[in-house]
Scaffold this motif. Structure first.
Motif, mmCIF file in Angstrom:
data_model
loop_
_atom_site.group_PDB
_atom_site.id
_atom_site.type_symbol
_atom_site.label_atom_id
_atom_site.label_comp_id
_atom_site.label_asym_id
_atom_site.label_seq_id
_atom_site.Cartn_x
_atom_site.Cartn_y
_atom_site.Cartn_z
ATOM 1 N N ASP A 57 0.599 -1.075 -0.227
ATOM 2 C CA ASP A 57 -0.364 -0.011 -0.002
ATOM 3 C C ASP A 57 1.099 0.592 0.186
ATOM 4 N N VAL A 58 0.844 2.614 -0.772
ATOM 5 C CA VAL A 58 2.114 3.516 -0.770
ATOM 6 C C VAL A 58 0.697 4.257 -0.851
ATOM 7 N N SER A 59 -0.066 4.725 -0.527
ATOM 8 C CA SER A 59 -1.310 5.591 -0.839
ATOM 9 C C SER A 59 -1.186 6.809 0.432
ATOM 10 N N LEU A 60 -0.637 6.243 0.863
ATOM 11 C CA LEU A 60 -0.167 7.756 2.427
ATOM 12 C C LEU A 60 1.536 7.902 1.315
ATOM 13 N N ARG A 61 1.971 7.716 0.441
ATOM 14 C CA ARG A 61 3.303 7.843 0.119
ATOM 15 C C ARG A 61 3.195 8.896 -0.971
ATOM 16 N N PRO A 62 4.373 9.746 -1.455
ATOM 17 C CA PRO A 62 4.351 10.916 -2.435
ATOM 18 C C PRO A 62 4.751 9.883 -4.168
ATOM 19 N N VAL A 63 3.877 10.092 -4.756
ATOM 20 C CA VAL A 63 4.803 9.244 -5.583
ATOM 21 C C VAL A 63 4.333 10.128 -7.006
ATOM 22 N N GLU A 64 5.989 9.949 -7.818
ATOM 23 C CA GLU A 64 5.875 10.953 -8.006
ATOM 24 C C GLU A 64 6.481 10.215 -9.890
ATOM 25 N N TRP A 65 6.336 11.009 -11.534
ATOM 26 C CA TRP A 65 6.765 10.366 -12.209
ATOM 27 C C TRP A 65 7.083 11.519 -13.147
ATOM 28 N N VAL A 66 8.265 11.705 -13.723
ATOM 29 C CA VAL A 66 8.722 12.770 -14.011
ATOM 30 C C VAL A 66 9.034 11.856 -15.505
ATOM 31 N N VAL A 67 9.733 12.891 -16.631
ATOM 32 C CA VAL A 67 9.870 12.307 -17.658
ATOM 33 C C VAL A 67 11.322 12.998 -18.322
ATOM 34 N N ASN A 68 12.793 12.254 -19.141
ATOM 35 C CA ASN A 68 13.368 12.656 -19.560
ATOM 36 C C ASN A 68 14.504 12.600 -18.273
#
Length: 158
Positions: A57-68
């Motif tokens: 469960d990662v619903s309480l953690r920041p999730v980050e998507w970056v490009v390049n």
């Protein structure tokens, strides 16, 4: 008692030495991007897959998507999407399933534009450094300009 009735008290000092190491703390999970290459066309919605292993469960953690490794594509934190950290070009075109984050599914839905080709990295921010992450390449098909990703060489326009 000796010494004129004075009590002789011997105090022993004990030292506790705590050793610290710079060894990295291992995360409780890894991130896996099962498809390292995702092919798509402009104006299509594509899923960029990213999952915790084992399922966490990662619903309480920041999730980050970056490009390049530079541009903020999508940021989820404090149980919500954070559009202020998202570059303008991706606003309104990305989403995460908040319900699936509790199952370890950090996959990103992206409505594709021709300029979106590149290497996308998904990270879950934890106490460990570097944070768990995985990367995949978004490749355009049937575009006027094709982009091919070569490991170590970046992108080559055909």
């Amino acid at each position: 008692m000796g010494n004129n009735g004075k009590v002789r008290l011997t105090v022993m000092l004990c030292s506790v030495v705590v050793l610290s190491t710079n060894a990295a703390v291992r995360a409780e999970f890894e991130l896996k991007c099962p498809d390292v290459r995702v092919e798509t066309e402009p104006n299509k919605t594509v899923i960029l897959p990213c999952f915790t292993e084992p399922q966490t469960d990662v619903s309480l953690r920041p999730v980050e998507w970056v490009v390049n490794d530079t541009d903020g594509v999508h940021l989820y934190r404090k149980k919500a999407d954070d559009p202020e950290e998202q570059i303008e070009d991706y606003k309104g075109r990305t989403s995460l399933s908040h319900n699936n984050l509790s199952l370890g599914d950090c996959s990103l839905s992206l409505r594709v534009k021709m300029s979106d080709a590149g290497t996308y990295r998904c990270s879950v921010i934890t106490e460990t450094l570097p944070p768990p992450s995985c990367s995949l390449n978004l490749i355009g098909t049937n575009w006027n300009i094709g982009v091919v990703s070569l490991v170590g060489l970046g992108f080559i326009l055909l």
